[in-house]
Design a protein around this motif. Sequence first.
Motif, short mmCIF file in Angstrom:
data_model
loop_
_atom_site.label_atom_id
_atom_site.label_comp_id
_atom_site.label_asym_id
_atom_site.label_seq_id
_atom_site.Cartn_x
_atom_site.Cartn_y
_atom_site.Cartn_z
N TRP A 64 0.85 -1.21 0.00
CA TRP A 64 0.00 0.00 0.00
C TRP A 64 0.87 1.24 0.00
CZ3 TRP A 64 -0.59 4.20 3.20
CH2 TRP A 64 -1.70 5.01 2.95
N PHE A 65 1.91 1.25 0.84
CA PHE A 65 2.82 2.40 0.88
C PHE A 65 3.48 2.61 -0.47
CE2 PHE A 65 7.19 3.90 1.27
CZ PHE A 65 6.99 5.16 1.85
N LEU A 66 3.93 1.53 -1.10
CA LEU A 66 4.61 1.63 -2.39
C LEU A 66 3.67 2.20 -3.46
CD1 LEU A 66 7.09 1.09 -4.13
CD2 LEU A 66 6.26 -1.24 -4.48
N ALA A 67 2.41 1.73 -3.47
CA ALA A 67 1.46 2.20 -4.47
C ALA A 67 1.16 3.69 -4.30
CB ALA A 67 0.16 1.39 -4.38
N GLN A 68 0.97 4.11 -3.04
CA GLN A 68 0.67 5.52 -2.78
C GLN A 68 1.87 6.41 -3.10
OE1 GLN A 68 -2.47 6.52 -1.99
NE2 GLN A 68 -2.87 4.34 -2.30
N ALA A 69 3.05 5.96 -2.70
CA ALA A 69 4.26 6.74 -2.97
C ALA A 69 4.53 6.82 -4.46
CB ALA A 69 5.46 6.12 -2.25
N ALA A 70 4.27 5.72 -5.18
CA ALA A 70 4.48 5.72 -6.63
C ALA A 70 3.58 6.74 -7.30
CB ALA A 70 4.23 4.33 -7.19
N ALA A 71 2.32 6.81 -6.87
CA ALA A 71 1.39 7.77 -7.45
C ALA A 71 1.82 9.20 -7.19
CB ALA A 71 -0.01 7.52 -6.90
#
Length: 205
Positions: A64-71
């Motif tokens: 979840w952190f990776l997806a949000q940070a990527a966006a």
Amino acid sequence: LPGFPLDGARVLRGILAARSGDRLRATRVVNTIGRTMGWLTVGLGVALMVTRQPAGLFAIVGGWFLAQAAASVGRREELSVALDGMIVRDVMRLTTEAVPADWTVSAMLDLYGLGPRLRTQPVEVKGRVVGVVAQEDIEMISPPRWSSTRVRAVMSLIGPTDVVEASDSLESLLLRPASGSGVAVVVDDGRVVGVIDAESLSTIL
């Protein structure tokens, strides 16, 4: 790993940009990879949790952190590439002067209120920009009060960081903390020359 916000993303973007010559497209590809990796990790975590493996919780949180940070990082990187070389003057809406805060609303509308809506105007006190006034501010008071209400009573205050130089990079303006008014007043050698608002940016964002 080749996805934002990890370092591998910049390596992959460099390779893709070198091959295609399109850095913006390469940035978008890497941005998509980063978000996809994040949600795939979340899916893996869910599968592990179903089989009662504690590591699944860590995978869900990390994914979840990776997806949000990527966006977030990806969008910022896309803006940086798209706006490379552009300055505030390139997109600002020209305005020749600021409205004196001591003017009445009626006097301001007589001069600037052309058309169905008042476009955002900077407001000054003794030559210093202190706020902006727009249609939304005027609508807070009834028309019979326009002749007795001063512009200072309805304007939205702005701070020093909301006054920018015409030669500043557009990227630095867009990446600054958002102001309460959502508007930046543009000056050149201390003289008001333009306004940056949502209308100004709609053609590039």
